[in-house]
Write a protein that holds these residues in place. Structure first.
Motif, PDB file in Angstrom:
ATOM      1  N   GLN A   1      81.296  36.526  21.019  1.00  0.00           N
ATOM      2  CA  GLN A   1      81.974  37.793  21.273  1.00  0.00           C
ATOM      3  C   GLN A   1      81.761  38.765  20.127  1.00  0.00           C
ATOM      4  N   LYS A   2      81.777  38.234  18.883  1.00  0.00           N
ATOM      5  CA  LYS A   2      81.611  39.103  17.720  1.00  0.00           C
ATOM      6  C   LYS A   2      80.228  39.723  17.673  1.00  0.00           C
ATOM      7  N   GLN A   3      79.217  38.966  18.142  1.00  0.00           N
ATOM      8  CA  GLN A   3      77.861  39.487  18.040  1.00  0.00           C
ATOM      9  C   GLN A   3      77.378  40.166  19.318  1.00  0.00           C
ATOM     10  N   LYS A   4      78.258  40.308  20.299  1.00  0.00           N
ATOM     11  CA  LYS A   4      77.841  40.787  21.602  1.00  0.00           C
ATOM     12  C   LYS A   4      77.162  42.128  21.554  1.00  0.00           C
ATOM     13  N   HIS A   5      77.692  43.034  20.727  1.00  0.00           N
ATOM     14  CA  HIS A   5      77.154  44.396  20.718  1.00  0.00           C
ATOM     15  C   HIS A   5      76.280  44.673  19.503  1.00  0.00           C
ATOM     16  N   LYS A   6      75.962  43.626  18.747  1.00  0.00           N
ATOM     17  CA  LYS A   6      75.103  43.831  17.576  1.00  0.00           C
ATOM     18  C   LYS A   6      73.667  44.043  18.015  1.00  0.00           C
ATOM     19  N   LYS A   7      72.966  44.846  17.266  1.00  0.00           N
ATOM     20  CA  LYS A   7      71.568  45.093  17.558  1.00  0.00           C
ATOM     21  C   LYS A   7      70.710  44.047  16.858  1.00  0.00           C
ATOM     22  N   LEU A   8      69.638  43.637  17.555  1.00  0.00           N
ATOM     23  CA  LEU A   8      68.748  42.631  16.995  1.00  0.00           C
ATOM     24  C   LEU A   8      67.365  42.886  17.536  1.00  0.00           C
ATOM     25  N   ALA A   9      66.479  43.484  16.743  1.00  0.00           N
ATOM     26  CA  ALA A   9      65.175  43.885  17.248  1.00  0.00           C
ATOM     27  C   ALA A   9      64.171  42.760  17.121  1.00  0.00           C
ATOM     28  N   LYS A  10      63.170  42.788  17.973  1.00  0.00           N
ATOM     29  CA  LYS A  10      62.107  41.798  17.893  1.00  0.00           C
ATOM     30  C   LYS A  10      61.367  41.926  16.571  1.00  0.00           C
ATOM     31  N   ALA A  11      60.920  40.796  16.052  1.00  0.00           N
ATOM     32  CA  ALA A  11      60.196  40.830  14.789  1.00  0.00           C
ATOM     33  C   ALA A  11      59.167  39.708  14.748  1.00  0.00           C
ATOM     34  N   GLU A  12      58.093  39.976  14.079  1.00  0.00           N
ATOM     35  CA  GLU A  12      57.100  38.944  13.831  1.00  0.00           C
ATOM     36  C   GLU A  12      57.664  37.904  12.891  1.00  0.00           C
ATOM     37  N   VAL A  13      58.343  38.367  11.875  1.00  0.00           N
ATOM     38  CA  VAL A  13      59.089  37.481  10.990  1.00  0.00           C
ATOM     39  C   VAL A  13      60.470  38.098  10.841  1.00  0.00           C
ATOM     40  N   VAL A  14      61.493  37.292  10.924  1.00  0.00           N
ATOM     41  CA  VAL A  14      62.845  37.842  10.905  1.00  0.00           C
ATOM     42  C   VAL A  14      63.220  38.327   9.530  1.00  0.00           C
TER      43      VAL A  14
ATOM     44  N   PRO B   1      53.729  31.968   8.651  1.00  0.00           N
ATOM     45  CA  PRO B   1      54.490  30.976   7.896  1.00  0.00           C
ATOM     46  C   PRO B   1      55.785  31.571   7.358  1.00  0.00           C
ATOM     47  N   THR B   2      56.833  30.747   7.296  1.00  0.00           N
ATOM     48  CA  THR B   2      58.139  31.256   6.904  1.00  0.00           C
ATOM     49  C   THR B   2      58.818  30.455   5.806  1.00  0.00           C
ATOM     50  N   GLY B   3      58.779  29.143   5.870  1.00  0.00           N
ATOM     51  CA  GLY B   3      59.491  28.313   4.903  1.00  0.00           C
ATOM     52  C   GLY B   3      58.541  27.437   4.117  1.00  0.00           C
ATOM     53  N   ILE B   4      58.986  27.000   2.924  1.00  0.00           N
ATOM     54  CA  ILE B   4      58.154  26.139   2.094  1.00  0.00           C
ATOM     55  C   ILE B   4      59.045  25.237   1.255  1.00  0.00           C
ATOM     56  N   ALA B   5      58.622  23.988   1.111  1.00  0.00           N
ATOM     57  CA  ALA B   5      59.360  23.028   0.297  1.00  0.00           C
ATOM     58  C   ALA B   5      58.369  22.044  -0.316  1.00  0.00           C
ATOM     59  N   ILE B   6      58.756  21.450  -1.441  1.00  0.00           N
ATOM     60  CA  ILE B   6      57.945  20.426  -2.079  1.00  0.00           C
ATOM     61  C   ILE B   6      58.303  19.077  -1.469  1.00  0.00           C
TER      62      ILE B   6
ATOM     63  N   TYR C   1      56.523  30.205  12.282  1.00  0.00           N
ATOM     64  CA  TYR C   1      57.303  30.952  13.278  1.00  0.00           C
ATOM     65  C   TYR C   1      56.517  31.180  14.566  1.00  0.00           C
ATOM     66  N   THR C   2      55.229  31.359  14.448  1.00  0.00           N
ATOM     67  CA  THR C   2      54.291  31.798  15.496  1.00  0.00           C
ATOM     68  C   THR C   2      54.464  33.285  15.793  1.00  0.00           C
ATOM     69  N   TYR C   3      53.391  33.885  16.267  1.00  0.00           N
ATOM     70  CA  TYR C   3      53.357  35.326  16.514  1.00  0.00           C
ATOM     71  C   TYR C   3      53.822  35.634  17.942  1.00  0.00           C
ATOM     72  N   PHE C   4      54.066  36.911  18.209  1.00  0.00           N
ATOM     73  CA  PHE C   4      54.439  37.351  19.546  1.00  0.00           C
ATOM     74  C   PHE C   4      53.457  36.802  20.578  1.00  0.00           C
ATOM     75  N   PRO C   5      53.935  36.253  21.707  1.00  0.00           N
ATOM     76  CA  PRO C   5      55.290  36.260  22.260  1.00  0.00           C
ATOM     77  C   PRO C   5      56.142  35.053  21.863  1.00  0.00           C
ATOM     78  N   TYR C   6      55.941  34.530  20.676  1.00  0.00           N
ATOM     79  CA  TYR C   6      56.772  33.456  20.140  1.00  0.00           C
ATOM     80  C   TYR C   6      56.883  32.282  21.109  1.00  0.00           C
ATOM     81  N   PRO C   7      55.765  31.661  21.468  1.00  0.00           N
ATOM     82  CA  PRO C   7      55.799  30.592  22.477  1.00  0.00           C
ATOM     83  C   PRO C   7      56.698  29.432  22.052  1.00  0.00           C
ATOM     84  N   GLU C   8      57.487  28.957  22.987  1.00  0.00           N
ATOM     85  CA  GLU C   8      58.420  27.871  22.705  1.00  0.00           C
ATOM     86  C   GLU C   8      57.683  26.539  22.567  1.00  0.00           C
ATOM     87  N   LYS C   9      58.171  25.716  21.657  1.00  0.00           N
ATOM     88  CA  LYS C   9      57.633  24.373  21.403  1.00  0.00           C
ATOM     89  C   LYS C   9      56.172  24.414  20.942  1.00  0.00           C
TER      90      LYS C   9
END
Length: 444
Positions: free
Chosen positions: A431-444, A269-274, A285-293
């Motif tokens: 273009q700005k984010q092309k070389h940025k690193k972004l590792a896999k995560a269970e929760v971002v 779980p990631t977000g919460i609202a009343i 979010y779902t766990y690895f491998p983060y299945p779509e839909k």
């Protein structure tokens, strides 16, 4: 890496998309703050000031304050003191409310940080903020020497004094509410009356906490979703890749994927609202491998914390918010399973665009915004001006943003100029984010 200055920059253009059977409204997009380090939860006080939690960029690990990431290919997570809480007034003035808060992030990129994670205000305008952790809680105090992580605090905005109201890391260590691996990561906070509700994306649980200092009152596991193996896609690891754990026993509830990586049915779980009816709405979010839909929106009774499915069919949700009319907005972190866009070692190789989806009171879904600058977002709140505020590039160090999306009807582009503006902006951001690193995560 040092905290970059915050610039108040505005640019606006229009976008129209379709989702399901209903055409999307035209919406406007603007950047409120830029140059942030892993911005996460956001909240407004009673006078219209916006508060932002920056999780920081961690440390360099040279002092030994490091643990292996449980979800990002065992890259080290190192602690440092560079998390913060930022205030932005309606006029655009910026102020650091708290600085030098503990941060835990991937080394050396400083990304995917855990630190200040969310901030919300009660009806008396008292401030409360959450700190994340993203790791084995038994290492927090001893190895990382970071006892302030994994907690809920009350913040006195006059004196800047903080009071701990709950320690989720210790609770997870002693009780393990979901019965699986011992990991905790308090991620988002909502307040109803004198109770704070916290979702833990590592512990796969939701907590209720007395804001009067009475501590944790209730906790419940977020129910798993059983997904058929034939619906799961897995990355192909490079030849010669070795599991650094040496094939250690899988945690309870896990199975081994075809390529040997662990996979489970944990909710994350990631977000919460009343919700307007007083119940809690949780995003998944779902766990690895983060299945779509396969990600869900859940409705929980605030007393029993019993859950039922509100809606299904989303991808990697990281936030939820309601408008005064009762429409629900769900934030997709990325539109594709994140491993498809991220190379081994955490390098961005693809499109990390996300989406903002409106779910009407009748259940109709409309994509308000997709891509065009909305990237790897996490954390959303409804503003007093009727706009939606979002933490954008929320897992990146130095290039995080707070963006504002006006979901209300505005004139759609009537010339090629509007289309070209949107396309040029998207290309520039990529273009700005092309070389940025972004590792896999269970929760971002």
């Amino acid at each position: 890496m040092k905290l970059k200055s915050i610039a108040l920059t505005f640019f606006t253009f229009c976008l129209a998309t379709t989702a399901g059977t209903k055409a999307a409204e035209a919406a406007s997009f603007s950047v409120v703050a830029d140059g942030l380090n892993n911005p996460r939860g956001i909240g407004f006080d009673g006078t219209g000031n916006l508060y932002v939690t920056e999780s920081g960029y961690g440390g360099d690990g040279k002092d030994g304050r490091s643990i292996p990431s449980p979800s990002a290919q065992y890259i080290p997570l190192s602690a440092g003191e560079n998390g913060s809480i930022l205030k932005i007034t309606p006029g655009g003035k910026k102020e650091n409310i708290l600085s030098n808060l503990t941060s835990l992030a991937l080394t050396p990129s400083g990304e995917q940080a855990a630190g200040p994670a969310d901030i919300k205000f009660d009806s008396h305008n008292n401030a409360y903020f959450l700190t994340g952790y993203a790791g084995d809680p038994s290492k927090r105090d001893s190895v990382l020497k970071s006892p302030s992580l994994g907690r809920l605090y009350k913040l006195d905005l006059n004196t800047k004094a903080v009071t701990s109201l709950a320690d989720f890391a210790q609770y997870e260590l002693k009780n393990n509410p979901d019965g699986s691996d011992i990991i905790t990561n308090p991620y988002a906070l909502a307040i109803k009356g004198n109770t704070g509700y916290v979702v833990d994306g590592g512990g796969n649980a939701v907590y209720s906490v007395g804001l009067d200092g009475s501590g944790i009152k209730n906790v419940a596991k977020i129910p798993e979703k059983l997904i058929s193996p034939d619906k799961l896609e897995f990355p192909q690891l490079p030849e010669g890749t070795v599991d650094p754990t040496g094939g250690a026993a899988l945690p309870p509830g896990y199975t081994s994927a075809p390529n040997g990586l662990p996979v489970s049915n944990q909710s994350v779980p990631t977000g919460i609202a009343i919700a307007p009816d007083g119940n809690l709405t949780i995003s998944e979010y779902t766990y690895f491998p983060y299945p779509e839909k396969e990600a869900r929106l859940l409705s929980l009774d605030p007393d029993s914390l019993q859950a039922k499915v509100l809606a299904d069919g989303f991808t990697q949700l990281t936030g939820v918010a309601y408008d005064p009319e009762g429409n629900l907005y769900a934030l997709q972190h990325m539109n594709n399973a994140e491993w498809k866009e991220i190379q081994q070692g955490g390098i961005i190789t693809g499109d990390i665009s996300g989406s903002l989806i409106k779910i009407g009171k009748d259940g109709t879904r409309t994509t308000i915004w997709s891509g065009h600058g909305l990237e790897a977002a996490s954390g959303i709140t409804y503003g007093p001006d009727g706009d939606l505020y979002i933490s954008n590039r929320a897992r990146l160090a130095g290039t995080g943003q707070i963006i504002r999306i006006d979901p209300r009807d505005v004139p759609e582009p009537t010339s090629i100029l509007g289309v070209l503006t949107a396309a040029a902006l998207g290309a520039s951001l990529k273009q700005k984010q092309k070389h940025k690193k972004l590792a896999k995560a269970e929760v971002v």
